[in-house]
Design a protein around this motif. Sequence first.
Motif, PDB file in Angstrom:
ATOM      1  N   TRP A  84       0.846  -1.332   0.014  1.00 45.11           N
ATOM      2  CA  TRP A  84       0.022  -0.113  -0.037  1.00 45.11           C
ATOM      3  C   TRP A  84       0.736   1.216  -0.162  1.00 45.11           C
ATOM      4  O   TRP A  84       1.933   1.365   0.627  1.00 45.11           O
ATOM      5  N   PRO A  85       0.449   2.435  -0.762  1.00 43.78           N
ATOM      6  CA  PRO A  85       1.399   3.678  -0.859  1.00 43.78           C
ATOM      7  C   PRO A  85       1.033   4.456   0.605  1.00 43.78           C
ATOM      8  O   PRO A  85       0.086   4.092   1.445  1.00 43.78           O
ATOM      9  N   SER A  86       2.376   4.886   0.987  1.00 40.23           N
ATOM     10  CA  SER A  86       2.318   5.781   2.135  1.00 40.23           C
ATOM     11  C   SER A  86       1.452   7.082   1.982  1.00 40.23           C
ATOM     12  O   SER A  86       1.088   7.150   0.898  1.00 40.23           O
ATOM     13  N   ARG A  87       1.228   7.554   3.052  1.00 36.56           N
ATOM     14  CA  ARG A  87       0.401   8.989   2.938  1.00 36.56           C
ATOM     15  C   ARG A  87       1.092  10.040   2.156  1.00 36.56           C
ATOM     16  O   ARG A  87       0.503  10.723   1.331  1.00 36.56           O
ATOM     17  N   ARG A  88       2.331   9.867   2.177  1.00 40.18           N
ATOM     18  CA  ARG A  88       2.958  11.045   1.470  1.00 40.18           C
ATOM     19  C   ARG A  88       2.982  10.774   0.165  1.00 40.18           C
ATOM     20  O   ARG A  88       2.610  11.677  -0.669  1.00 40.18           O
ATOM     21  N   GLU A  89       3.010   9.375  -0.484  1.00 44.42           N
ATOM     22  CA  GLU A  89       3.025   9.070  -1.769  1.00 44.42           C
ATOM     23  C   GLU A  89       1.725   9.465  -2.269  1.00 44.42           C
ATOM     24  O   GLU A  89       1.371   9.794  -3.392  1.00 44.42           O
ATOM     25  N   THR A  90       0.493   9.216  -1.546  1.00 49.76           N
ATOM     26  CA  THR A  90      -0.780   9.275  -1.862  1.00 49.76           C
ATOM     27  C   THR A  90      -0.905  10.882  -1.967  1.00 49.76           C
ATOM     28  O   THR A  90      -1.479  11.217  -3.136  1.00 49.76           O
ATOM     29  N   MET A  91      -0.432  11.458  -1.147  1.00 49.49           N
ATOM     30  CA  MET A  91      -0.585  13.099  -1.412  1.00 49.49           C
ATOM     31  C   MET A  91       0.207  13.570  -2.768  1.00 49.49           C
ATOM     32  O   MET A  91      -0.345  14.404  -3.323  1.00 49.49           O
ATOM     33  N   ILE A  92       1.398  13.451  -2.874  1.00 51.33           N
ATOM     34  CA  ILE A  92       2.235  13.578  -3.930  1.00 51.33           C
ATOM     35  C   ILE A  92       1.534  13.250  -5.282  1.00 51.33           C
ATOM     36  O   ILE A  92       1.212  13.872  -6.190  1.00 51.33           O
ATOM     37  N   SER A  93       0.847  11.935  -5.289  1.00 51.11           N
ATOM     38  CA  SER A  93       0.034  11.240  -6.453  1.00 51.11           C
ATOM     39  C   SER A  93      -1.098  12.049  -6.796  1.00 51.11           C
ATOM     40  O   SER A  93      -1.412  12.669  -7.818  1.00 51.11           O
ATOM     41  N   THR A  94      -1.758  12.558  -5.795  1.00 50.41           N
ATOM     42  CA  THR A  94      -3.052  13.393  -5.660  1.00 50.41           C
ATOM     43  C   THR A  94      -2.577  14.991  -6.378  1.00 50.41           C
ATOM     44  O   THR A  94      -3.265  15.455  -7.318  1.00 50.41           O
ATOM     45  N   VAL A  95      -1.713  15.570  -5.815  1.00 47.46           N
ATOM     46  CA  VAL A  95      -1.384  16.910  -6.374  1.00 47.46           C
ATOM     47  C   VAL A  95      -0.818  16.551  -7.875  1.00 47.46           C
ATOM     48  O   VAL A  95      -1.289  17.539  -8.654  1.00 47.46           O
ATOM     49  N   MET A  96      -0.150  15.684  -8.297  1.00 50.02           N
ATOM     50  CA  MET A  96       0.320  15.550  -9.578  1.00 50.02           C
ATOM     51  C   MET A  96      -0.911  15.385 -10.552  1.00 50.02           C
ATOM     52  O   MET A  96      -0.910  16.102 -11.635  1.00 50.02           O
ATOM     53  N   VAL A  97      -1.735  14.537 -10.085  1.00 50.24           N
ATOM     54  CA  VAL A  97      -3.007  14.517 -10.944  1.00 50.24           C
ATOM     55  C   VAL A  97      -3.708  15.929 -10.893  1.00 50.24           C
ATOM     56  O   VAL A  97      -4.169  16.084 -12.060  1.00 50.24           O
ATOM     57  N   LEU A  98      -3.950  16.573  -9.988  1.00 50.24           N
ATOM     58  CA  LEU A  98      -4.616  17.909 -10.096  1.00 50.24           C
ATOM     59  C   LEU A  98      -4.019  18.817 -10.778  1.00 50.24           C
ATOM     60  O   LEU A  98      -4.468  19.582 -11.609  1.00 50.24           O
ATOM     61  N   VAL A  99      -2.478  18.912 -10.793  1.00 48.76           N
ATOM     62  CA  VAL A  99      -1.732  19.812 -11.713  1.00 48.76           C
ATOM     63  C   VAL A  99      -1.930  19.378 -13.229  1.00 48.76           C
ATOM     64  O   VAL A  99      -2.299  20.426 -14.217  1.00 48.76           O
ATOM     65  N   MET A 100      -1.941  17.952 -13.537  1.00 47.65           N
ATOM     66  CA  MET A 100      -2.083  17.747 -14.771  1.00 47.65           C
ATOM     67  C   MET A 100      -3.679  17.815 -15.393  1.00 47.65           C
ATOM     68  O   MET A 100      -3.773  18.307 -16.698  1.00 47.65           O
TER      69      MET A 100
END
Length: 66
Positions: free
Chosen positions: A23-39
Amino acid sequence: MASKSNPLAFLQQVRSETSKVTWPSRRETMISTVMVLVMVIFASLFFFAADQLIGWVLGYVLNTGN
């Protein structure tokens, strides 16, 4: 054809397989979420600009025919 199995055994197998998942860590989940929002923002701005440009070009072409 699927064979019938014990529901309890099935649930035990599901639990066993779920424990193998990394399972991804909380930090990895937040980074992925921010990357998706930016894209999403980048893509929406790009398509908005492309739509405006195409609309302007078509408006110019169709109005000069009169």
